[in-house]
Design a protein around this motif. Structure first.
Motif, PDB file in Angstrom:
ATOM      1  N   VAL A  29     -23.857  77.576  30.359  1.00 19.59           N
ATOM      2  CA  VAL A  29     -25.269  77.486  30.741  1.00 19.59           C
ATOM      3  C   VAL A  29     -26.143  76.982  29.606  1.00 19.59           C
ATOM      4  N   GLY A  30     -25.599  76.853  28.440  1.00 20.39           N
ATOM      5  CA  GLY A  30     -26.403  76.343  27.333  1.00 20.39           C
ATOM      6  C   GLY A  30     -25.734  76.608  26.005  1.00 20.39           C
ATOM      7  N   VAL A  31     -26.206  75.910  24.997  1.00 18.10           N
ATOM      8  CA  VAL A  31     -25.694  76.081  23.641  1.00 18.10           C
ATOM      9  C   VAL A  31     -26.833  76.554  22.751  1.00 18.10           C
ATOM     10  N   ILE A  55     -29.782  87.211  25.583  1.00 15.02           N
ATOM     11  CA  ILE A  55     -28.612  87.136  24.711  1.00 15.02           C
ATOM     12  C   ILE A  55     -29.084  87.283  23.272  1.00 15.02           C
ATOM     13  N   VAL A  56     -28.464  88.175  22.536  1.00 13.70           N
ATOM     14  CA  VAL A  56     -28.805  88.312  21.124  1.00 13.70           C
ATOM     15  C   VAL A  56     -27.701  87.662  20.299  1.00 13.70           C
ATOM     16  N   ALA A  57     -28.109  86.843  19.338  1.00  8.00           N
ATOM     17  CA  ALA A  57     -27.163  86.133  18.488  1.00  8.00           C
ATOM     18  C   ALA A  57     -26.891  86.927  17.219  1.00  8.00           C
ATOM     19  N   TYR A  68     -31.839  82.435  38.279  1.00  6.53           N
ATOM     20  CA  TYR A  68     -32.366  82.168  39.613  1.00  6.53           C
ATOM     21  C   TYR A  68     -33.012  80.786  39.690  1.00  6.53           C
ATOM     22  N   THR A  69     -33.543  80.303  38.576  1.00  5.41           N
ATOM     23  CA  THR A  69     -34.255  79.023  38.594  1.00  5.41           C
ATOM     24  C   THR A  69     -33.478  77.903  37.931  1.00  5.41           C
ATOM     25  N   GLY A  70     -32.439  78.226  37.189  1.00  6.92           N
ATOM     26  CA  GLY A  70     -31.644  77.182  36.565  1.00  6.92           C
ATOM     27  C   GLY A  70     -31.108  77.608  35.221  1.00  6.92           C
ATOM     28  N   PRO A  71     -29.930  77.105  34.854  1.00  9.92           N
ATOM     29  CA  PRO A  71     -29.260  77.537  33.618  1.00  9.92           C
ATOM     30  C   PRO A  71     -29.806  76.855  32.376  1.00  9.92           C
ATOM     31  N   THR A  72     -31.031  77.191  31.983  1.00  7.05           N
ATOM     32  CA  THR A  72     -31.622  76.636  30.769  1.00  7.05           C
ATOM     33  C   THR A  72     -31.773  77.747  29.743  1.00  7.05           C
ATOM     34  N   LEU A  73     -31.057  77.632  28.636  1.00  2.00           N
ATOM     35  CA  LEU A  73     -31.062  78.648  27.596  1.00  2.00           C
ATOM     36  C   LEU A  73     -32.081  78.274  26.525  1.00  2.00           C
TER      37      LEU A  73
END
Length: 287
Positions: A29-31, A55-57, A68-73
Motif C-alpha cells: 500500500v505504500g513505501v 503505522i509507527v516506524a 476505505y478511500t485508497g491505499p495512500t501512505l
C-alpha cells in the motif's frame, strides 16, 4: 502484515476439519519515505474513531493510510516517539506508543506539543502511573478503555487503564514457560499480544520470542489460565501475530527463522514460506 480491508489478491485455500479458510495476500500500500534512515515499520493499528490505519516506524514517526478511500501512505506525525515498538489506538482515538517508555500522541495534535510521556521508569512498579515503572513494551493491544502490553523486559502481560498500571497475567520478573493460572504462570520474552474479536472478555493470545523455541500461549479469562497451544516441532522464533476474530485458536504467526507465516488452528499449523519478498520479521499486524 495482515491489515484491515486492504487491496486483496487472489486467495489460497486452507482446509481442515471445520471448513475452508482462505489466506489472502495483501498488495503493497505504500513505501515509507526513504529519507527516514530508520524507516522499518514496527507496529500497526486500526483506529476505529477516524477509520485510519496507523503505522509507527523504527524512527518513532507515525504514518497512516485510509483503506476505505485508497491505499495512500503518508507521514502523519511531526514528532518522533522514543524507542517505540508497539502502537494502539485508545477509545478516544489517541495513539498509545510503547517501547522503553509508554507515551501518548494526540490524534488532534501529532506535533511535539501533542506527545506526552505516561511512564518512563525502567523496572517493575505497578500502581498510579506517576510512580509506575515498566520493562520493555514490545506490543500493545487496545480493548475498550484498557491498553494491554507485552512487557518483554519483565516477562509478563501488563494493563494500563489511563490512571493505573497493573499486572494482568503471569509473574513479572520471573522468566519461564510455565502454564497455569494468571497468578502462577510465567512467560519468556513476550513479543505479541492480541485478543479475539477485540474483546477483553474473549480469548487472548501471546507469542513468546525464544530463539529456536518460541511458543504461542492462550489467555483464557473465563478460567483465568494460560496454556501453551502451539510450538513448532523443529523449533522457530516468532514475532508478531494476529488472531481470527471468530474462530477460536486460529492465528497467523510470523516466523523469524523460517521467514514466513504459520496459519495455526487448534494446535495444528500450515506454513507459508515467503517467495519473492522475504519475510525477515513482521513487526506489526492487525486482522
Amino acid at each position: 502484515s495482515m491489515w484491515n480491508r486492504p487491496v486483496w489478491e487472489a486467495p489460497e485455500e486452507y482446509n481442515d476439519m471445520v471448513g475452508t479458510f482462505k489466506l489472502w495476500h495483501t498488495k503493497e500500500v505504500g513505501v515509507i519515505n526513504p529519507a527516514d534512515t530508520n524507516r522499518s515499520p514496527y507496529g500497526i493499528t486500526f483506529n476505529p474513531v477516524d477509520k485510519f490505519t496507523y503505522i509507527v516506524a523504527r524512527s518513532g514517526f507515525v504514518y497512516r493510510y485510509n483503506q476505505y478511500t485508497g491505499p495512500t501512505l503518508t507521514k502523519w506525525s511531526t514528532v518522533a516517539a522514543t524507542a517505540v515498538r508497539g502502537i494502539a489506538a485508545d477509545h478516544n482515538g489517541d495513539l498509545i506508543l510503547g517501547g522503553s517508555m509508554l507515551q501518548k500522541l494526540l490524534r488532534s495534535d501529532p506535533t511535539p506539543t501533542g506527545l506526552t510521556t505516561i511512564i518512563s521508569g525502567i523496572g517493575y512498579t505497578t500502581g498510579a502511573v506517576a510512580l509506575a515503572e515498566l520493562g520493555y513494551l514490545y506490543d500493545l493491544y487496545q480493548v475498550g478503555t484498557s491498553t494491554f502490553a507485552a512487557d518483554e523486559g519483565n516477562d509478563c502481560i501488563m494493563e494500563y487503564t489511563g490512571t493505573v498500571w497493573s499486572t494482568f497475567a503471569c509473574r513479572c520478573t520471573v522468566q519461564g514457560e510455565q502454564d497455569g493460572t494468571f497468578a502462577s504462570c510465567t512467560m519468556n520474552t513476550p513479543r505479541s499480544i492480541v485478543f479475539q474479536n477485540h474483546s477483553s472478555t474473549a480469548l487472548g493470545y501471546v507469542s513468546n520470542y525464544v530463539p529456536g523455541g518460541s511458543t504461542v500461549r492462550k489467555l483464557d479469562q473465563f478460567w483465568g489460565s494460560v496454556t501453551t497451544i502451539f510450538k513448532p516441532a523443529a523449533g522457530d522464533s516468532f514475532s508478531k501475530m494476529v488472531a481470527h476474530p471468530f474462530h477460536e485458536d486460529m492465528l497467523l504467526v510470523s516466523s523469524i527463522d523460517s521467514k514466513g507465516l504459520y496459519l495455526v488452528h487448534k494446535g495444528e499449523a500450515q506454513f507459508f514460506a515467503a517467495t519473492s519478498n522475504v519475510v525477515a520479521q513482521s513487526q506489526g499486524s492487525y486482522w
